[in-house]
Design an enzyme around this catalytic site. Structure first.
Site, mmCIF file in Angstrom:
data_model
loop_
_atom_site.group_PDB
_atom_site.id
_atom_site.type_symbol
_atom_site.label_atom_id
_atom_site.label_comp_id
_atom_site.label_asym_id
_atom_site.label_seq_id
_atom_site.Cartn_x
_atom_site.Cartn_y
_atom_site.Cartn_z
ATOM 1 C CB ILE A 79 38.095 -103.700 25.925
ATOM 2 C CG1 ILE A 79 37.376 -102.376 25.633
ATOM 3 C CG2 ILE A 79 37.837 -104.143 27.355
ATOM 4 C CD1 ILE A 79 35.871 -102.462 25.681
ATOM 5 C CD GLU A 80 39.781 -107.768 22.852
ATOM 6 O OE1 GLU A 80 39.849 -107.995 21.622
ATOM 7 O OE2 GLU A 80 38.907 -107.046 23.357
ATOM 8 C CG ASN A 98 32.226 -96.266 20.330
ATOM 9 O OD1 ASN A 98 32.485 -95.356 21.107
ATOM 10 N ND2 ASN A 98 32.821 -96.399 19.156
ATOM 11 C CD1 TRP A 99 27.270 -101.396 26.535
ATOM 12 C CD2 TRP A 99 26.567 -99.496 27.479
ATOM 13 N NE1 TRP A 99 26.206 -101.702 27.359
ATOM 14 C CE2 TRP A 99 25.761 -100.555 27.949
ATOM 15 C CE3 TRP A 99 26.309 -98.195 27.940
ATOM 16 C CZ2 TRP A 99 24.717 -100.357 28.852
ATOM 17 C CZ3 TRP A 99 25.284 -97.990 28.847
ATOM 18 C CH2 TRP A 99 24.489 -99.067 29.286
ATOM 19 N N GLY A 100 26.644 -100.208 23.131
ATOM 20 C CA GLY A 100 25.290 -100.061 22.612
ATOM 21 C C GLY A 100 25.188 -99.232 21.357
ATOM 22 C CB CYS A 101 27.462 -97.302 19.365
ATOM 23 S SG CYS A 101 27.520 -96.131 20.755
ATOM 24 N N GLY A 102 26.482 -98.895 17.096
ATOM 25 C CA GLY A 102 26.460 -99.862 16.008
ATOM 26 C C GLY A 102 25.069 -100.394 15.776
ATOM 27 C CD GLU A 110 27.296 -110.573 25.094
ATOM 28 O OE1 GLU A 110 27.185 -110.855 26.297
ATOM 29 O OE2 GLU A 110 26.330 -110.228 24.391
ATOM 30 C CD GLU A 111 27.596 -111.668 19.499
ATOM 31 O OE1 GLU A 111 26.363 -111.641 19.609
ATOM 32 O OE2 GLU A 111 28.279 -110.632 19.372
ATOM 33 C CG ASP A 161 30.170 -108.849 27.423
ATOM 34 O OD1 ASP A 161 30.154 -108.613 26.205
ATOM 35 O OD2 ASP A 161 29.440 -109.704 27.969
#
Length: 531
Positions: A295-296, A438-442, A324-325, A306
């Site tokens: 993304i970045e 993949n937001w909120g996956c993992g 995020e970190e 984020d």
């Protein structure tokens, strides 16, 4: 507002994905020529910490106020230099409780020095003005970091960089006089400050000077805010801590050698009213899924997502080291959000415009490694902000993955994503594509297919195109792209997709639960008359 949200442009008109919003080499600068942002001026909802008149001239002067040291309020950041920030200091050789002193004077005494000869000099300085925690904070991670360094690097850090950082921290009373309002739950407010002011605040966070921010107890004053002082990071002995400190020191070295001259805006956004997802007539916008890039790197000029914690920054000052970190480390100006941003509510997000990137890296989590400084060439807008727009949206953490298919969870995630995708710092600014993944996956156990579909729906409602990064997962890339093509070719509305998801949720708790995308394709005709 509801009527406006439901009258969305059909796919193929305003929403068409052109070379301005897909991840080819010719489009990675999509949005780099952001439209004029209008006149910068303070409003009741926008605090500007610099003199506005200087911005147009490219000169950033701190906004000054009379008696800034007298400000001590629960509505604003409590500054270390406030005269209300006091501590008890014992008198050597006496058994009395000691005398109450102005804590900023102790901080100046501890940090105003030509160098730090050893790690214990740094630790001793921090303990001097944090006496309550002197015997609690271990600093084992910091000691371990310094021991692993090459002698010449350690000497440079202790004798040159740390003293420069300390002098930067001590400039706080002059640089940051305007009270910084806390962005509490339900507020729709923005704060703009210079990169120099942010660097000064982060230097104070590094040296653990912020008062009332060390307790994590449930009913403490800042229990609903993220931590900001670096003491927790200094305690953790791990390779992660080593790489985090490498990345953070890279930032401080770059800003002390050549302070950037720009602004960064932090805006807390929220929805005024709920969305009637069942009734939405919006059709999906354009999407391109790719397994290559991040993304970045490849989302330049887009609204970059984020994958946030509700406490923004997540474990950046602790053990966390996922999406995020990593983003907060390579763009350290994001860390200052932890100073003033209360836990995000269910229909809130945080948008950061102008954060600069300072580091390049490889890996993820335990494999994360700082590589080298990054020289950000992203253009600046008329407010002198880097044209990088990042939105923090927090996903639900599912202890039981089955729960994510429940209707109330679907609505929550749709609402959260829509809030992030629809919030624009400048109302008339063009709708840039959303760069997400993949937001909120993992670790949060989200279903990649479901979370991709939720974001496609939210982007349709917000009338934004989507570039979806699967971070090397070719199978997910293919599945998401095919599902999007199916929805687009059949002109299926967000309302119909939502009704299909509700119907799917009834099967999600059975042992014979079908694949989500197969279910949608085989059942779409059953809901032909329902939006």
């Amino acid at each position: 507002m509801e009527r406006e949200q439901m009258q969305c442009s059909p796919a193929g008109s305003e929403s068409r994905l052109s070379a301005d919003a897909c991840p080819g080499p010719e489009v990675m600068d999509a949005g780099a020529g952001v439209s004029e942002t209008g006149l910068l001026r303070p409003t009741p909802d926008h605090t500007i910490c610099v003199e506005v008149s200087g911005v147009r001239l490219g000169k950033l002067f701190p906004f000054t106020v009379p008696n800034p040291e007298a400000i001590w309020s629960s509505e604003y950041v409590k500054m270390p230099f406030s005269t209300s920030n006091r501590q008890t200091r014992s008198v050597p050789g006496q058994r009395c409780e000691g005398r109450v002193v102005h804590r900023w004077e102790v901080i100046k005494e501890a940090l105003d020095r030509p160098d730090f000869k050893t790690a214990e000099d740094l630790v001793g300085a921090i303990r001097l003005y944090n006496p309550k925690y002197a015997s609690i904070w271990t600093f084992m991670g910091l000691h371990h970091y310094l021991k692993q360094m090459h002698h010449s690097e350690r000497q440079f850090l202790l004798e040159r960089l740390l003293p420069q950082m300390a002098q930067l921290a001590l400039r706080l009373p002059g640089l940051c006089q305007l009270p910084i309002q806390l962005l509490r739950v339900g507020m729709k407010r923005a704060i703009s400050m210079s990169q120099e002011q942010i660097a000064c605040l982060l230097a104070n966070a590094f040296f653990c000077t912020f008062p009332r921010r060390n307790s994590t107890r449930r009913h403490s004053e800042y229990s609903n805010f993220p931590s900001i002082n670096f003491n927790r990071l200094f305690e953790i002995t791990s390779q992660r801590t080593f790489e985090k400190l490498n990345t953070i020191f890279c930032y401080f070295r770059m800003v002390t050698e050549n302070m950037p001259k720009g602004l960064v805006t932090f805006q807390r956004c929220g929805l005024d009213s709920p969305i009637e997802w069942k009734r939405s007539r919006c059709t999906v916008t354009q999407l391109l899924a790719t397994s290559e890039g991040t993304i970045e790197d490849k989302g330049r000029g887009m609204l970059q997502v984020d994958f946030a914690s509700a406490m923004v920054g997540g474990g950046v000052l602790g053990q966390g080291l996922i999406q995020e970190e990593v983003r907060f480390l390579i763009n350290p100006e994001l860390i200052v959000t932890r100073l003033f941003t209360e836990r995000l509510g269910a229909s809130e997000c945080l948008v950061i415009t102008g954060a600069q990137r300072y580091s390049e890296y490889t890996g993820y989590s335990d494999s994360y490694r700082w590589v080298r400084p990054h020289h950000d060439t992203t253009p600046r807008d008329s407010w002198l902000r880097r044209q990088t727009e990042i939105v923090a949206i927090d996903a639900l953490n599912f202890s039981d993955p089955i729960d994510q298919y429940k209707p109330h969870c679907l609505k929550r995630e749709l609402t959260k994503a829509y809030c992030g995708f629809s919030c624009r710092v400048i109302p008339d600014m063009q709708r840039k594509a959303v760069a997400t993944g993949n937001w909120g996956c993992g670790a949060f156990k989200g279903d990649v297919k479901l979370k991709a579909l939720i974001q496609i729906m939210a982007a349709a409602q917000a009338r934004r195109n989507v570039v979806y990064f699967t971070f090397g997962d070719v199978d997910s890339m293919t599945a998401i792209q095919k599902m999007h093509q199916f929805l687009q070719s059949r002109n299926i509305t967000v309302g119909r997709i939502y009704n299909l998801l509700e119907k799917y949720s009834q099967t999600a708790f059975t042992g014979s639960r079908p694949d989500l995308y197969d279910f949608i394709q085989s059942n779409v005709d059953c809901l032909r008359g329902r939006y």
